[in-house]
Design an enzyme around this catalytic site. Sequence first.
Site, short mmCIF file in Angstrom:
data_model
loop_
_atom_site.label_atom_id
_atom_site.label_comp_id
_atom_site.label_asym_id
_atom_site.label_seq_id
_atom_site.Cartn_x
_atom_site.Cartn_y
_atom_site.Cartn_z
N HIS A 103 -55.84 -49.79 -28.39
CA HIS A 103 -55.08 -51.04 -28.38
C HIS A 103 -53.92 -50.96 -27.38
CE1 HIS A 103 -56.56 -52.58 -32.56
NE2 HIS A 103 -57.54 -52.26 -31.74
N ARG A 106 -64.35 -65.14 -38.33
CA ARG A 106 -64.27 -66.44 -37.64
C ARG A 106 -65.62 -67.16 -37.70
NH1 ARG A 106 -60.70 -66.48 -32.10
NH2 ARG A 106 -58.75 -65.64 -32.94
N ARG A 149 -52.84 -59.73 -57.66
CA ARG A 149 -54.09 -58.99 -57.89
C ARG A 149 -53.87 -57.82 -58.84
NH1 ARG A 149 -55.73 -57.46 -51.97
NH2 ARG A 149 -57.42 -56.39 -53.06
N LYS A 159 -63.03 -59.21 -37.06
CA LYS A 159 -62.33 -60.50 -37.11
C LYS A 159 -63.23 -61.63 -36.61
CE LYS A 159 -57.59 -58.75 -36.77
NZ LYS A 159 -56.37 -58.64 -35.95
N GLY A 175 -47.11 -60.41 -44.86
CA GLY A 175 -47.31 -61.37 -45.94
C GLY A 175 -46.02 -61.76 -46.64
N GLY A 199 -49.47 -61.21 -50.11
CA GLY A 199 -48.07 -61.60 -50.01
C GLY A 199 -47.07 -60.47 -50.18
N THR A 200 -47.52 -59.32 -50.68
CA THR A 200 -46.59 -58.19 -50.81
C THR A 200 -46.67 -57.25 -49.60
OG1 THR A 200 -48.24 -56.89 -52.04
CG2 THR A 200 -46.70 -58.24 -53.33
N GLY A 201 -47.51 -57.61 -48.63
CA GLY A 201 -47.66 -56.76 -47.45
C GLY A 201 -46.58 -56.99 -46.42
N TYR A 202 -46.71 -56.29 -45.30
CA TYR A 202 -45.66 -56.27 -44.28
C TYR A 202 -45.40 -57.65 -43.69
CZ TYR A 202 -43.11 -55.03 -40.06
OH TYR A 202 -42.16 -54.97 -39.08
#
Length: 311
Positions: A269, A141, A35, A137, A16, A11-14
């Site tokens: 990418h 999944r 955390r 990823k 998040g 939640g403290t990320g970009y």
Amino acid sequence: MGKSKVLVVGGTGYIGRRIVEASLKQGHPTYVLQRPEIGLDMDKIQLLLSFKKQGAHLLRASFSDYHSLVDAVKHVDVVISAMSGVHFRSHNLLLQLKLVEAIKEAGNIKFLPSEFGINPARMGHALEPGRVTFDEKMVVRKAIEEAKIPFTYVIANCFAAYFAANLSQMGILFPPTDTVNIYGDGNVKAVYMDENDIATYTIKAVDDPRTLNKTLYARPPDNILSQRELVQKWEKLTGKQLQKISVSEQDFLASMKGMDFVGQVGVGHFYHIFYEGCLTNFEIGENEEEASNLYPEVKYTRMDDFLKVYL
């Protein structure tokens, strides 16, 4: 029936922090994983405290303490992972698999894993070394689906601050002032998304049965643009024409030589997005939905308006 309780991991990320804000704004009981690994990072500590002041609940847990992770997950109905791992993908993979195990043990919890980019299910042909970000990823999944955990996969395409603000130039985050590299003929369509809109759509999907066990694309029609169209929007805003330098496919791929791992991943990418058209060269199909179609009430940000802040 009340709104689902949402736990945001990362939640403290970009992205998040935006998901936390969107969850609070849309009235969900919102929890953020606290955390111990943040240590003495005062910016993250202050951000967590600001969430708490807005009404979020902080749950202390560590990925090195599995039982604490299970206990945290048991507080909620939905877990959203927004952990970033562009520099340390294998580490991110291990953390997400631990999270899947905790959710499986807690039971009856929906999971939105860390995706928010290109759909990895369509990238089995991706160039090395960048394909590792898609392969891992898909490992997550597979673990989710084998555990029969309810899910939604959110495909957000190009974050505008990283792909639109710089007119899709690598290595800068502001618009170029004189020259702009154009990939091939510049007419391949991409999808540019304001990050706050991504968060809004993500939270909209939390309790929506139409997104259950499906892939949700953020692909609103007005934000499907070619690179040339994006550059033209900037030129119209500034009243200044940029010198355009066409970069061939061969020259672009050759630029990968001598780059570090992260640089090579970025080139791969960009190649798939701007030469191959991997974001738009298919129709949204079975078990897939498009966010602006499901949620027409969301007034998403067009790139004309997004770019104005950079004037």
